[in-house]
Design a protein around this motif. Sequence first.
Motif, short mmCIF file in Angstrom:
data_model
loop_
_atom_site.label_atom_id
_atom_site.label_comp_id
_atom_site.label_asym_id
_atom_site.label_seq_id
_atom_site.Cartn_x
_atom_site.Cartn_y
_atom_site.Cartn_z
N THR A 91 0.82 -1.21 0.00
CA THR A 91 0.00 0.00 0.00
C THR A 91 0.86 1.26 0.00
N LEU A 95 0.72 3.92 -3.15
CA LEU A 95 0.13 5.24 -2.94
C LEU A 95 1.19 6.34 -2.84
N LYS A 99 -0.20 8.22 -9.00
CA LYS A 99 -1.25 9.22 -8.79
C LYS A 99 -2.33 9.04 -9.86
N MET A 121 -7.24 1.48 -5.55
CA MET A 121 -6.44 2.41 -6.35
C MET A 121 -7.21 2.87 -7.59
N LEU A 124 -9.39 5.65 -6.95
CA LEU A 124 -8.68 6.92 -6.75
C LEU A 124 -8.19 7.51 -8.07
#
Length: 412
Positions: A91, A95, A99, A121, A124
């Motif tokens: 993780t 992260l 991006k 992810m 995001l």
Amino acid sequence: MKNKGFTTRLVHADRMVNSPENGAVHQATTNSVLFEFKEAQDIVDVFQGKKAGHVYGRSSTASNVALQNILNHIEDGVGAITFATGMAAITATMLSLFKAGDHIIVSHFLFGNTRSLIETMESLGIEISYVDVTDVINVKSALKINTKAVYLETIANPVTQVADLRAIGQLCQAENILFLVDNTMTPANMFNAKSVLASLTIGSLTKYIAGHGNVLGGVVVDTGVFDWESFENILPIYRGTDIAQWGLTQIKKRGLRDMGATLSPTSAHAISVGLETLALRTNKICENAMRLASYLHGHEHVAAVYYPGLADHPQHFLAREHFKGYGGILSFDLTDGIDPIAFLNALNLVICATHLGDTRTLALPVASTIYFECTAEQRHEMNVSDNMIRMSIGIEDVDDLVADFEQAFAQF
């Protein structure tokens, strides 16, 4: 130390690599959260990365650094960072380095918990392509202009698909993208990640490294292969004079410090002690797994066996090329009419538990436990059947394990 054998290096690593005080053969456990600076400028310099040191236990301690040094030593890397768990290591890496708008190619056969993280992810804004990594052609076909990395496991859990590691590493180098390799199933004595041009190795220390089911941990090691100067996601503040440390610095600051999944000093000590017998344990585990796979192969109550050591495994030759031993994970499908739950209850020596890399042999029903959150279609795509049992082979006397299976099968 480099000219010594692997186990010799591990047994003496703490005293040779870290030089503990007072003649100790292990680094002392440092339980202090805070660290005093006699000169205020020193704390400023450590905070700004101008000087090495510890400022707060969440970011580093001498105990953690000692373990990191050993893990980096056996991987022949340029640095390592430890975490509270393997999932924390994955993780933090993901992260910290990627991006929204980035594209990552990942193995279609990722373990369930890791796949769940990858789905997070995606939510995001990170674009994901799932591919069959047993053939580099599939990875090459998935490349896009915004591809930043390929992420895979050396041997997939639980169906034991083996990635086309060398070819994928060469592709990543040619395309100047990160090659992230989870080598939990194949630690350094079994597999040289640097030889296939892995950029970062990511793994669970809980499993084969510690080896005794008594401590959690994770690690990221930078092999030194990747040129971080070309990676646009490194923030300006972390672009120091040593380019080789840019990636790890960002992972440590944005992943470890900010996310806080710190490995405790006592866990670091337990892992370093377990690490000493890594090769001894995994050699026996691989030997036992090969014997059990051969026993199960062709058994009247077994429909299929999944183990890279078997000659009819689809990636047997890839495994033979890359690994010293075929690993300790073995899965098999029972024939129709035999309930996996009932069969596991019939075993006496084998423990029904979810874990890998232990000294004890463990087993569980796959579809109804670790892959329960996947849809039936997803399980079918990964070749996970409703009758599958996954085993993590231990170091017991193998005749006792075979005898336990014999008495269990006799009940059906």
